[in-house]
Structures are given as structure tokens and as C-alpha cells.
Design a protein around this motif. Structure first.
Motif, mmCIF file in Angstrom:
data_model
loop_
_atom_site.group_PDB
_atom_site.id
_atom_site.type_symbol
_atom_site.label_atom_id
_atom_site.label_comp_id
_atom_site.label_asym_id
_atom_site.label_seq_id
_atom_site.Cartn_x
_atom_site.Cartn_y
_atom_site.Cartn_z
ATOM 1 N N GLU A 140 0.828 -1.207 0.000
ATOM 2 C CA GLU A 140 0.000 0.000 0.000
ATOM 3 C C GLU A 140 0.864 1.259 0.000
ATOM 4 O O GLU A 140 0.660 2.179 -0.774
ATOM 5 C CB GLU A 140 -0.898 -0.027 1.241
ATOM 6 N N ILE A 141 1.882 1.251 0.865
ATOM 7 C CA ILE A 141 2.736 2.432 0.983
ATOM 8 C C ILE A 141 3.506 2.684 -0.305
ATOM 9 O O ILE A 141 3.584 3.801 -0.797
ATOM 10 C CB ILE A 141 3.705 2.252 2.167
ATOM 11 N N LEU A 142 4.049 1.614 -0.880
ATOM 12 C CA LEU A 142 4.858 1.786 -2.091
ATOM 13 C C LEU A 142 3.970 2.183 -3.266
ATOM 14 O O LEU A 142 4.358 3.019 -4.091
ATOM 15 C CB LEU A 142 5.645 0.510 -2.380
ATOM 16 N N LEU A 143 2.764 1.634 -3.303
ATOM 17 C CA LEU A 143 1.828 2.024 -4.358
ATOM 18 C C LEU A 143 1.552 3.518 -4.270
ATOM 19 O O LEU A 143 1.499 4.220 -5.269
ATOM 20 C CB LEU A 143 0.516 1.228 -4.219
ATOM 21 N N ARG A 144 1.394 3.996 -3.023
ATOM 22 C CA ARG A 144 1.103 5.410 -2.817
ATOM 23 C C ARG A 144 2.271 6.304 -3.212
ATOM 24 O O ARG A 144 2.096 7.495 -3.428
ATOM 25 C CB ARG A 144 0.767 5.669 -1.350
ATOM 26 N N HIS A 145 3.450 5.740 -3.223
ATOM 27 C CA HIS A 145 4.608 6.507 -3.671
ATOM 28 C C HIS A 145 4.767 6.386 -5.186
ATOM 29 O O HIS A 145 5.720 6.907 -5.750
ATOM 30 C CB HIS A 145 5.886 6.009 -2.990
ATOM 31 N N GLY A 146 3.835 5.666 -5.809
ATOM 32 C CA GLY A 146 3.945 5.433 -7.246
ATOM 33 C C GLY A 146 5.061 4.453 -7.557
ATOM 34 O O GLY A 146 5.475 4.301 -8.708
ATOM 35 N N ALA A 147 5.574 3.791 -6.524
ATOM 36 C CA ALA A 147 6.688 2.857 -6.734
ATOM 37 C C ALA A 147 6.129 1.443 -6.826
ATOM 38 O O ALA A 147 5.567 0.945 -5.877
ATOM 39 C CB ALA A 147 7.656 2.943 -5.553
#
Lengths: 697, 123
Positions: A428-435
Motif C-alpha cells: 500500500e505504501i509503495l503504491l502510494r509513492h507510485g513505486a
């Protein structure tokens, strides 16, 4: 009997006794010589004691009583309960003292009047400012929380209480970590302080980040700013926040938006391919027409490409990111590894690369990854490398020794995040960073690849405004117990935190009856915090007798959905914290609390002050010290008598009225007040047979 | 004997076009509708060229590529990845996993055919 009076009487009685004995002895010897004279001497000896008593009475009336009467009159005057009139004692030895005393009292009255006027004016001015600040805070939709350098809350608004879910741990003077996740907030606070301490020109003075409530139930989007004090070091921080739990839960909508960017590409590819194939047919007319289709297709492609990028930006924009040097991320990781006693050797290959991200959450993601690597593969060495690209910053964690499989990788992506309560997974966190993270297997090792948004180059934070360091509409001089080292018992009552409370019960026997309601209100120094209350019905887990319902109005059906004593008392203890407890006839309420300590898993070992005992101590000449009577004597109107909260508020008001009177009696510190309570309790126990025990109930 | 192409995509329309194009260009064509079918076809006989869609349900193109490269017999196959996701990082990911080319949908059919031919000539 003590003091001059005791001395006088001891002396006179001893003198009388000795005179009597001497006369009696002499009379006995004289009897043989002259019986008549001996009888006379004997009579004189017998009269010596009554004479001494008479003489003593005379002396006491003449010399001892007038000073006592005068002293009492002066005491009453100093307590503000009597006027300037002093007992007339024209014939007493004190007569010459009276005129100058009257002058002194007149002077004192004049000064008191002037001080009172100034104080009232200052209070009015302060109230005006308070009201203005209150209006500003009330209209703010965001939650606002100010803390001192010691991390204790100095101010918060209604929105903050609401957004945080009105937790029992929220209160002025209490540590913020009772309500907000300490790890995240401490991290960002420290970064801000470090930046301010380094004194770098244009250093950010505020930081955006995400933080959960202590119970993990809500996710807040926060902005943290330093509160500048008069000294060089920050005086604390200001936190502005909003609840984004629901917004973050709405990721389905965002995923859809993102998908819109590419969902059309597949069909479009088919369309284009078909068109191109048809275009190769020999028929000239058809070829021209199909060429148009091909051209339009290409245009559509262009539009869609733009759309997909905008959708991606939309997703990232929901997340508060700030510029971050990857070298700092590495330092943070090393520090966290140290704290976790994990000897992971992390080599720095980040160079001077910056990206945009939430340093705390990214750090926690990587930390969780490193911990899993060490735990599952005994990999204890790796390097963190960064490369700046045009579109993204590539961050790679590389290691040798083991190649994790896809299942392991997925388990990490969807697993719990270290030190964070629920809510987020690394995915979730990495998705939110666009990563979009991927794992690249290598020869006997592997690398974790993350594409992070590039740094914006401009800090998206507010610059320090050109305002005076202390805006006029604030009052941060709350009597906070910041001197942690001062012994609690030595601290004056005006610098302490109290919780005045009251219980309603099924009856009067702590061994057999149960609590049905707890009411409490907090007192900070000399301020009653009417907004910080605890009002809780309790399920007594047994029928409530009609006799007690008549008293407090609480019925069985009212407590049906109420928590059992164990949960209610644990919540109450959270509300109380380390505050000093205040209750009217405290022994009664404490007996009920103590009996539930074990099931609730808490201990009420706080200091306790009893307003009944304090009232009895101050007004020993009065018999009735019930809450009603004591409150009425001090001009307090009890608004909701026999509800736990109403009685608790009345107790608090009574306590605040008693404190200045105690101070005039030389009882100023908590230790002195506790000792006074104990003394008064012992005194009342001795005379309990005389019917002095008038309780609250 | 002609070169063999395996087309892997879950969209029948694009499969139709790709099959037509590749046959027209003189290749022998086999078709798979998902990752599992593709791996089965590869296991039977590794193709010379794999036209591989990335976004497929269950097993995506990245995973097919990774597994192909993990098998020594699959090392010689040329892999062209086709995807709707146009980001540079996706391209890098495909190349890192062993793809030879990465083509973003939609694409020019002429370019694709030319590219496959060039790839096979390079060896």
C-alpha cells in the motif's frame, strides 16, 4: 493544654499545691504547741488551691483571653470572612495596640481593593483574548494540538477531540502519545528540530506526514510545525490534522482512475492492428479511409497517454510527500537497525540523490524487508543504491547470499509493517509513492527495486511567517507540571493536576454493592476543565435495587449496553492517569474502586484528597460537612446532584474554593494537604461516637 | 525450416491480428491464451520468438518471462513483451527479467514485424 495558658495553670496549681502541703506540714508540727493556730494554718492550707484557681481565672481573663480573641478576629479578617472591626478592649493591656492595628487593617483593605480591581481588569482582558482564540479554534475544521517541549498537550480544539474519537487519554497537560502514534510523530518532530538546530537557511519549519491514533483506529494526515519560544530551542510543536481513514479506504475509486489510463490500450492496440492490416488491402478508396482511422487512432493514443499520467499523479497527490535525501533514509535505517539489535551491515551507495516521499513510512518498509531477509536467509549485509532518472528515482537494495522467491516477496508486500498498527502494508505504501516494487533475482543474491517520485526541488512547506514569536491571542502559560524532577509532594496545589470524581452505586456497602456510574472532571492548577470530563454508566452485572434507583435514577435498562466494571474502570484509569484524585468522603468511593482493581488490571495508587475532611478541617465549628452544605457555604450551586458527573463537578468547585483557604492556613503543597487530611481523619475517628460523621450519601 | 513464434495474450482480437501478421511475415505461429498455456507450450518446444502480453490474470507476463529464463532450454528464445503500461520503470523491469524488447500498446504492426525480423537476424 499548651502554650502560655498551660504554663500559667501548671505554675499556679503547683504553687497552690506546694503552699497547701507546706501549710499542712507546718500545721501538724504546730498542733502540739498551739492547736488553735495550727487549725487556722490548716484552713489556710486547704484554701490555697481554690485561691490559686481563682487567681488563675483572674489572670486568664485579664491577660490571656484578650490576645486570643484579638488573634481570632485577625485570622477571620485575613481569611476574608470578617470586616475590619476588632474586639473593643479598652481596659485590656492590648488597648494601645488597637489604633495602629486598625490603621494597618485599613491600609490592607485599601491595597486588597486596588489589587482586586487590577486583577479583575487583567482577568477581563485575558478572558477577551481567550474568547477570541476559542472562536478561532472552534471554527477550524482541522484538529489542532499544541504541545510543549516536554510533549505535553497545552492546547487542543473541539475538532481535535472529535477527529481523535474523544479518547479518555486526551487532556491538557497530558502527554500526546496517549492519543497519537508516538513513533511517527517523534520521528518528524526530531527531524524538524534537527533542521532548526542546524540553522540552515530556508530549513523547513513544518512537515506533512501520516500518523495513526494510538489505538490504530484512525489515520490522520498531519502537518507538524515548530512552536518558537523565547529561547533558541523550540518551545514545542503545533500539529494540524484531518482524518483521512475514509479517504484512504476509498482506494478502489483511485485504482479505477488509474486503470482508466491503460484499460483502453489493449482494445486500441487490436483496433489499430486490424486497421493496419486492412489498410494493406489493394483497394485505393478503402485504403484512404482506413488511413484516417489509423491517424485518429494515433491521436487517441496520445490523449490516453496523457490521461494515464494524470491518473498516476492523482494517486500520488493524495499522499503527503516531502523532499528527502536518500542518504538520510539510510541513516534512519541504520539507526532503527541499531535499536532493533540487528547487526545488518548496510553500505551507502545513495550518493547525493534526493527523492520525494514519506521518510518514516519508507524507512519502516525497508526495515521490515531487511528484518525478513536477516530472519529467513541470514543475510546480514547489503547495499542501498540510488540513481536519479528523469521520470523516477531508482532505489535499489542489493544483497548476496540468497535469492528469495516470489511467495516470500508477496508475503513481505502484503505483510504487517514493523512498528505500525494495522492500516498499511508495504504494498500500500509503495503504491502510494507510485513505486511498483519488484524483486530481481541475481546470481546467488538479489535486489529490491523501487521507483520513487523525484524530488520536487521546492519544499512544499510553509516558510516561517514574520510574526512575533508569541501571537497575542494565545495563552500558553498553563500551569503545566513541567518540572518532572520536583517531588510531587513538594509541589504547590496550584501547579498540580487533579481529577475530581464521584461514583453512583447499587448501595452503601463496598463489599457487596457495585458501581453503576462514574463521573469525573479534570482540574489543572486552579482551572476547572469543564470540557475534559468522564461520564460513564457501568453495568453492575446484578439488578439495581429500587431503593438506590430512587436515589440516582439509574435503572437496569439504562445500563444494559454499558461496559462491565472491568472495562469501565480501565477507561477511567486512562482518564485519571497520574493525576491526584479528589472526592467528597473519598474513603467510600475509593473502597469501591479498590475492590475492582484486580479485575480491571489497573491500580488507583494516585494520591487522594478528601473535600469532606478539608472542609471539616477549615470549619471545625460547623457540624454539617455534606457536599450540599459545604457547597452552599462556598456559594456553589450543584447543578445535577446525585448524578456522578454533577457531584464530581460540585466536588471540584468546592475543592477550588477550599484551596485558597488552605493556603492561608499554611497548607500549600500536596504533601501538606495529604497530611492535613490524615490528621483530620484521625481526629474525626476519635469523636465518631459523638456523631460527627456526616457523609456525602 | 521456418522460425516459430508463440503469441501469448488473453485478448482474442489482438491474438488474431498478431497471428495474421506473423504468418504473413513467414513465421510458424502457435497461440496461448494465458501464462499456464504459454509455459506448457514452451515446455513442449521452446519457440524462437515469444510475443508476451504483460497484463494477464493469474500469472502475468513478467512471471512467464522469469520462468522461461530459469529453464536452460528457454535461454535462446527471443522475448518481446507487450504491455498497456507505458512507464519507463515497467520497461526496465521487463528488461531486467530477461526480455529482449518491450513494446507499449498500441503499437505499429509494421514496426513490430520489422523488429521481430531484425531480432532473429541478429541471432
Amino acid at each position: 493544654m499548651s502554650g502560655p495558658r498551660g504554663l500559667l495553670w501548671s505554675f499556679l496549681l503547683a504553687l497552690g499545691g506546694i503552699a497547701a502541703l507546706l501549710a499542712w506540714g507546718a500545721a501538724q508540727r504546730l498542733f502540739a504547741v498551739d492547736p488553735a493556730a495550727a487549725r487556722l494554718l490548716g484552713a489556710v492550707g486547704l484554701a490555697a488551691l481554690p485561691l490559686a484557681v481563682l487567681f488563675g481565672r483572674l489572670l486568664e481573663d485579664r491577660f490571656l483571653r484578650p490576645p486570643r480573641t484579638l488573634a481570632r478576629a485577625l485570622e477571620l479578617r485575613l481569611e476574608g470572612r470578617e470586616g475590619d472591626s476588632l474586639p473593643a478592649a479598652a481596659d485590656s493591656l492590648l488597648a494601645p495596640l488597637l489604633p495602629p492595628l486598625h490603621q494597618l487593617l485599613a491600609r490592607l483593605g485599601e491595597l486588597e481593593g486596588r489589587l482586586e480591581g487590577e486583577r479583575a481588569e487583567a482577568t477581563r482582558a485575558l478572558e477577551r483574548e481567550r474568547r477570541r482564540l476559542a472562536a478561532i479554534l472552534r471554527d477550524l475544521a482541522e484538529g489542532l494540538l499544541c504541545c510543549g517541549a516536554d510533549g505535553r498537550i497545552q492546547l487542543y480544539n473541539d475538532a481535535a477531540r472529535e477527529i481523535l474519537g474523544a479518547p479518555p487519554g486526551l487532556g491538557l497537560g497530558r502527554p500526546y502519545h496517549l492519543v497519537l502514534d508516538r513513533l511517527a510523530l517523534d520521528h518528524h518532530w526530531r527531524l524538524l528540530r534537527d533542521a532548526a538546530g542546524a540553522g540552515a537557511e530556508g530549513a523547513p519549519v513544518s512537515r506533512p506526514f501520516l500518523c495513526s491514533t494510538t489505538d490504530g483506529a484512525r489515520i490522520l494526515r498531519c502537518r507538524l510545525s515548530l512552536l518558537q519560544g523565547e529561547a533558541a530551542a523550540p518551545a514545542g510543536f503545533v500539529l494540524v490534522f484531518e482524518d483521512v481513514s475514509r479517504r484512504l479506504a476509498g482506494t478502489d475509486a483511485e485504482r479505477f482512475l488509474e486503470e482508466m489510463g491503460y484499460a483502453w490500450r489493449g482494445p486500441l492496440a487490436s483496433l489499430r492492428a486490424a486497421a493496419e492490416i486492412l489498410a494493406e488491402a489493394p483497394d485505393r478508396e478503402r485504403a484512404g479511409f482506413l488511413h484516417v482511422i489509423e491517424e485518429e487512432t494515433a491521436r487517441l493514443e496520445e490523449i490516453l497517454t496523457g490521461l494515464s499520467e494524470r491518473a498516476r499523479q492523482f494517486v500520488i497527490a493524495q499522499w503527503p510527500l516531502s523532499d528527502l535525501a536518500l542518504a538520510d533514509l539510510l541513516l534512519l535505517l541504520r539507526e532503527r537497525l541499531g535499536e532493533r539489535d540487528l547487526p545488518f551491515d548496510l553500505v551507502d551507495r545513495t550518493g547525493e540523490v534526493w527523492c520525494s516521499g514519506d521518510s518514516f513510512l519508507l524507512g519502516q518498509c525497508l526495515l521490515t524487508f531487511l528484518e525478513a531477509l536477516a530472519r529467513d536467509f541470514r543475510v546480514l549485509r547489503g547495499e542501498l543504491a540510488a540513481t536519479a532518472g528523469e521520470e523516477a528515482v531508482a532505489l535499489e537494495l542489493r544483497w548476496q547470499g540468497a535469492t528469495p522467491d516470489r511467495e516470500w516477496f508477496r508475503a513481505w508486500l502484503d505483510g504487517p509493517l514493523f512498528g505500525h498498527r494495522g492500516q498499511f502494508t508495504p504494498r500500500e505504501i509503495l503504491l502510494r509513492h507510485g513505486a511498483r516494487p519488484w524483486l530481481v533475482p541475481g546470481e546467488g543474491g538479489g535486489r529490491l527495486h523501487l521507483d520513487l517520485p523525484p524530488a520536487t526541488g521546492l519544499h512544499p512547506v510553509a516558510r516561517r511567517p514574520a510574526l512575533p514569536p508569541r501571537p497575542e491571542f494565545y495563552d500558553f502559560d498553563l500551569p503545566l507540571p513541567e518540572e518532572e524532577l520536583t517531588d510531587l509532594l513538594d509541589r504547590p496545589l496550584s501547579r498540580l493536576v487533579f481529577v475530581a470524581f464521584d461514583l453512583e452505586t447499587t448501595g452503601l456497602d463496598p463489599d457487596h454493592d457495585e458501581i453503576v456510574q462514574i463521573g469525573a472532571v479534570r482540574i489543572l492548577g486552579d482551572r476547572l476543565l469543564r470540557g475534559e470530563i468522564f461520564d460513564q454508566l457501568v453495568d453492575p452485572e446484578r439488578p439495581i435495587p429500587a431503593t438506590s434507583t430512587r436515589f440516582h435514577g439509574i435503572t437496569d435498562s439504562m445500563v444494559e449496553d454499558a461496559p462491565p466494571p472491568a472495562i469501565a474502570l480501565a477507561r477511567f484509569k486512562t482518564f485519571v492517569g497520574e493525576a491526584t484524585l479528589v472526592a467528597h468522603n473519598a474513603a467510600f468511593d475509593l473502597a469501591f474502586l479498590r475492590r475492582k482493581e484486580e479485575v480491571a488490571g489497573v491500580r488507583f495508587d494516585n494520591p487522594v484528597l478528601d473535600t469532606l475532611l478539608l472542609s471539616a478541617l477549615l470549619d471545625p465549628e460547623i457540624g454539617d460537612h455534606s457536599l450540599d452544605a459545604a457547597a452552599a457555604r462556598h456559594g456553589i450551586t450543584v447543578r445535577a446532584r446525585h448524578t456522578a458527573l454533577g457531584d464530581a463537578v460540585a466536588t471540584a468547585e468546592l475543592f477550588l474554593a477550599l484551596v485558597p483557604r488552605l493556603r492561608r492556613r499554611g497548607i500549600e503543597s500536596l504533601g501538606e494537604a495529604l497530611a492535613a487530611c490524615r490528621r483530620e481523619a484521625r481526629r474525626r475517628q476519635r469523636i465518631v461516637g459523638a456523631g460527627a460523621g456526616t457523609g456525602d450519601e | 525450416m521456418g522460425k516459430r513464434v508463440l503469441v501469448v495474450d488473453d485478448e482474442p482480437n489482438i491474438v488474431l491480428s498478431l497471428e495474421f501478421l506473423m504468418k504473413k511475415a513467414g513465421f510458424e505461429v502457435e497461440v496461448a491464451r494465458n501464462g499456464q498455456e504459454a509455459l506448457a507450450a514452451i515446455a513442449r518446444r521452446p519457440p524462437d520468438v515469444l510475443l508476451l502480453d504483460v497484463m494477464m490474470p493469474e500469472m502475468d507476463g513478467f512471471e512467464v518471462c522469469e520462468r522461461l529464463r530459469a529453464d536452460p532450454r528457454g535461454r535462446a528464445t527471443k522475448v518481446v513483451m507487450l504491455t498497456a503500461r507505458g512507464r519507463d520503470s515497467e520497461r526496465q523491469r521487463g528488461l531486467a527479467l530477461g526480455a529482449d524488447a518491450y513494446v507499449t500498446k498500441p503499437f505499429s504492426t509494421r514496426d513490430l514485424v520489422a523488429r521481430v525480423k531484425a531480432m532473429l537476424e541478429e541471432g
